[in-house]
Design an enzyme around this catalytic site. Structure first.
Site, PDB file in Angstrom:
ATOM      1  CD  GLN A   1      -2.825   1.543   2.112  1.00  0.00           C
ATOM      2  OE1 GLN A   1      -2.259   1.872   3.143  1.00  0.00           O
ATOM      3  NE2 GLN A   1      -4.144   1.559   1.986  1.00  0.00           N
TER       4      GLN A   1
ATOM      5  CG  HIS B   1      -3.894   5.038   2.125  1.00  0.00           C
ATOM      6  ND1 HIS B   1      -5.243   5.317   2.150  1.00  0.00           N
ATOM      7  CD2 HIS B   1      -3.537   4.821   3.420  1.00  0.00           C
ATOM      8  CE1 HIS B   1      -5.667   5.283   3.405  1.00  0.00           C
ATOM      9  NE2 HIS B   1      -4.657   4.978   4.195  1.00  0.00           N
TER      10      HIS B   1
ATOM     11  CG  HIS C   1      -8.839   6.001   5.995  1.00  0.00           C
ATOM     12  ND1 HIS C   1      -8.258   4.854   6.457  1.00  0.00           N
ATOM     13  CD2 HIS C   1     -10.136   5.689   5.753  1.00  0.00           C
ATOM     14  CE1 HIS C   1      -9.159   3.868   6.476  1.00  0.00           C
ATOM     15  NE2 HIS C   1     -10.302   4.356   6.050  1.00  0.00           N
TER      16      HIS C   1
ATOM     17  CE1 TYR D   1      -3.253   9.690   7.025  1.00  0.00           C
ATOM     18  CE2 TYR D   1      -4.575   7.844   6.236  1.00  0.00           C
ATOM     19  CZ  TYR D   1      -3.953   8.512   7.283  1.00  0.00           C
ATOM     20  OH  TYR D   1      -4.039   8.039   8.562  1.00  0.00           O
TER      21      TYR D   1
ATOM     22  NE  ARG E   1      -8.754   0.102   2.879  1.00  0.00           N
ATOM     23  CZ  ARG E   1      -8.738   0.121   4.211  1.00  0.00           C
ATOM     24  NH1 ARG E   1      -7.966   0.960   4.856  1.00  0.00           N
ATOM     25  NH2 ARG E   1      -9.486  -0.732   4.905  1.00  0.00           N
TER      26      ARG E   1
ATOM     27  N   GLY F   1      -9.778  -6.220   8.848  1.00  0.00           N
ATOM     28  CA  GLY F   1      -8.673  -5.544   9.501  1.00  0.00           C
ATOM     29  C   GLY F   1      -8.460  -6.060  10.910  1.00  0.00           C
ATOM     30  NE  ARG F   2     -12.060  -2.982  13.737  1.00  0.00           N
ATOM     31  CZ  ARG F   2     -13.224  -2.357  13.809  1.00  0.00           C
ATOM     32  NH1 ARG F   2     -13.582  -1.776  14.924  1.00  0.00           N
ATOM     33  NH2 ARG F   2     -14.030  -2.325  12.772  1.00  0.00           N
TER      34      ARG F   2
END
Ligand code: 8OZ
Length: 369
Positions: free
Chosen positions: A106, A182, A185, A187, A234, A323-324
């Site tokens: 990524q 990426h 989010h 960025y 993403r 993810g988690r």
């Protein structure tokens, strides 16, 4: 087209993301863990072990990996711009490939989500516009408000795209199967997309057509390195992460995704809802977004086993990124296959530290022993 859905849900069957063949539709989501080597931000032996443990995934997407020091926003995240970092990543791709999985890097530039202490020469972070984000980062001393960014000059933009290209070349040299940009989010890529963070009046700002320009130029440039069939991006259309805001996300992302489809890239990876929070945080029509794209659609955010199986069966996505659950379950695919109990992720050890909460979550056989 699923096989017998009771014995072998389609979630566990092979698929192709562009030119990347994956053994199942379970993807390890990119996860920032801040455990690169202190001082040079190169991946190390502990990081190799972490990814090796999780290579049951059909595809691993690495944690966000800065394309340059300027692209770094948090302490101890790994980079893709020095020979030590490339060598560190090579050990990881070798370990993952030896277990039959695929891995994409990524590529990440944080833009304004950074702090002067992480920037070359202590300079201000860069952004489409000089508008500070209402968000925090973490530096060696702990959490800190992000620094005031300065606006990128028009003639600086090609060099930033060049950093993505060099990072993609480095990722290729390190043995990756492809790259994910990426674009989520809040960025840099996302900052260019949105009318709250991008108030430029040149060719990169204003209309939706102009705001998607940076993303599309990066996509096109890295596609020349890897081939478009090994590139994905993403996005997080409605996530408020890092102060990302836009007046019309549906129009913005429908336009972007239509152009990404024309570009012929392998996949889009969509964070549905608010990052780490509600999947229905704000209304958004993901089904229509997916229809606008010819390649594969990876869905992410808060999926359970049941929802993942059902989403693939009902053709709501081609693959599901967890993810988690991958933080806490090195053998997540095996556990989902068997419908076995899952370990619980421990938030306190997500960011930074050592093997604790990183490589010491037990696999099934160890837990039983
Ligand atoms: C958590 C902490 C730091 C960074 C993202 C790269 O949200 C991140 C990130 C997540 O995409």
């Amino acid at each position: 087209m699923s096989q017998s859905s009771t014995t072998s849900p389609a979630l566990f069957t092979p698929f192709r993301l562009g030119e990347i063949e994956i053994a199942n539709r379970i993807v390890m989501a990119p996860l920032t863990r801040n455990r690169a080597t202190h001082g040079n931000d190169a991946p190390n032996a502990l990081n190799v072990e972490y990814y090796r443990q999780r290579a049951g995934a059909g595809l691993i997407i690495t944690e966000g990996t800065q394309v340059s020091q300027q692209g770094q926003g948090y302490v101890w995240t790994p980079g893709m711009y020095t020979s030590e970092q490339i060598a560190g990543w090579k050990a990881i791709t070798d370990a993952v490939h030896a277990k039959g999985s695929k891995i994409v890097a990524q590529l990440w530039h944080v833009g304004r989500v950074s702090h002067v202490s992480l920037q070359p020469g202590g300079q201000a972070p860069v952004a489409p516009s000089a508008r500070v984000a209402n968000t925090k980062t973490y530096i060696e001393s702990g959490f800190a408000a992000v620094s005031e960014p300065r606006e990128l000059a028009l003639d600086e933009i090609p060099a930033i795209i060049g950093e993505f290209v060099t990072a993609a070349e480095n990722a290729k040299a390190a043995g990756f199967d492809g790259v994910e940009l990426h674009g989520a989010h809040g960025y840099l890529i996302d900052q260019f997309l949105r009318d709250d963070s991008n108030t430029r009046s040149d060719a990169y700002g204003g209309s939706i057509e102009n705001r998607v320009r940076f993303a599309l130029e990066v996509v096109e440039a890295v596609s020349k390195v890897f081939g478009k069939g090994r590139v994905g991006i993403r996005i997080s259309p409605v996530s408020p992460a890092n102060d990302a805001r836009d007046s019309d996300p549906q129009a913005l992302f429908m336009h972007l995704v239509g152009k990404l489809s024309d570009a012929g890239i392998a996949f889009i990876h969509v964070v549905e809802g608010a990052t780490r929070e509600a999947r229905d945080y704000l209304p958004f029509d993901y089904a229509t977004l997916r229809k606008a794209f010819n390649g594969a659609y990876i869905a992410n955010n808060g999926f359970t086993r049941e929802l993942a199986i059902e989403t693939i069966e009902n053709d709501g996505a081609d693959a599901i990124a967890f993810g988690r659950l991958f933080i806490a379950n090195p053998d997540l695919v095996e556990r989902l296959r068997r419908n076995a109990p899952l370990n619980t992720p421990v938030v306190e050890t997500f960011y930074g530290g050592d093997e604790k909460g990183y490589t010491d979550y037990p696999a099934l056989t160890e837990a039983a022993a």
